[in-house]
Design an enzyme around this catalytic site. Structure first.
Site, PDB file in Angstrom:
ATOM      1  CB  CYS A  69      -1.198   0.010   1.203  1.00  0.00           C
ATOM      2  SG  CYS A  69      -1.877  -1.281   1.331  1.00  0.00           S
ATOM      3  CB  THR A  70       1.838   3.412  -2.353  1.00  0.00           C
ATOM      4  OG1 THR A  70       3.303   2.208  -2.429  1.00  0.00           O
ATOM      5  CG2 THR A  70       3.054   4.665  -2.129  1.00  0.00           C
TER       6      THR A  70
END
Length: 223
Positions: A3-4
């Site tokens: 996740c970014t």
């Protein structure tokens, strides 16, 4: 890719828009397909029960229409992941983060405790988490700031079983919230002329407590 999160203030974007984005990772060797869903007010539950933590929450009677992008498979609950309501408030939840043992000793996570029939102990529900956050907040807020305050009330009342980063935005502001321990949280407003790229780790590295405990213009936090 893990996740970014990407956050772009309105004076840093080409057309003056606030921009938020986050990719949602799947477990190793697995892909979780998504679907686009529009939730009408009459379809929003008035009593909510989490699949993962079994926490039960009564919800307000005045939800608004909103869209979400949950997993196709409902085995882990709704897991809305991202959404926008009819008042142009947008959310993405969550960016998985971690805190250290000293924090958890002071403010433990609120974890589901199954019933123990042998000892006669009833089940103790856990707190809220990624499964629940957007469903519990997005239909009830008109601004990003209101969203932070509603999330804060839920965290302080029910707690959480995981540490997360949560994005809440409207046409004027972007707020990034980090849950710290079971009930504590901090939030920072993304400056209008700045961008932020946040991976799976705590990202708020400066905090103004004087502002948070007075005007709360750029910072908010739990007591």
């Amino acid at each position: 890719m893990s996740c970014t999160t990407i956050l772009v203030g309105k004076k840093a974007s080409y057309d003056g828009s606030t921009i938020i984005a986050r990719d949602d990772d799947s477990g190793s060797g697995r892909y979780d397909p998504k679907k686009f869903v529009v939730v009408a007010p009459q379809e929003q539950p008035r009593h909510y029960r989490s699949v993962l933590s079994h926490v039960e929450i009564d919800l307000p009677d005045n939800p608004c229409r909103y869209s979400i992008v949950p997993n196709v498979l409902p085995n882990r609950g709704i897991l809305a992941e991202a959404g926008v309501n009819e008042r142009n408030v947008a959310m993405s939840a969550t960016e998985t983060i971690a805190v250290n043992e000293r924090v958890l000793a002071a403010d433990p996570l609120v974890v589901l405790q199954p019933a123990d029939e042998a000892d006669g102990k009833p089940e103790v529900p856990g707190g809220i988490g990624e499964e629940d956050i957007i469903t519990l907040i997005l239909p009830y807020v008109s601004t990003a700031r209101e969203g932070v305050k509603r999330l804060a009330e839920l965290l302080e009342t029910y707690g959480t079983y995981e540490s997360n980063g949560i994005i809440i935005s409207d046409v004027d502001e972007i707020w990034y919230v980090e849950t710290i321990g079971g009930h504590h949280w901090i939030a920072r407003r993304v400056p209008d002329d700045k961008c932020a790229i946040i991976p799976n780790q705590l990202g708020i590295d400066y905090f103004d407590f004087d502002d948070a405990f007075s005007d709360a213009r750029e910072f908010m936090c739990s007591a």
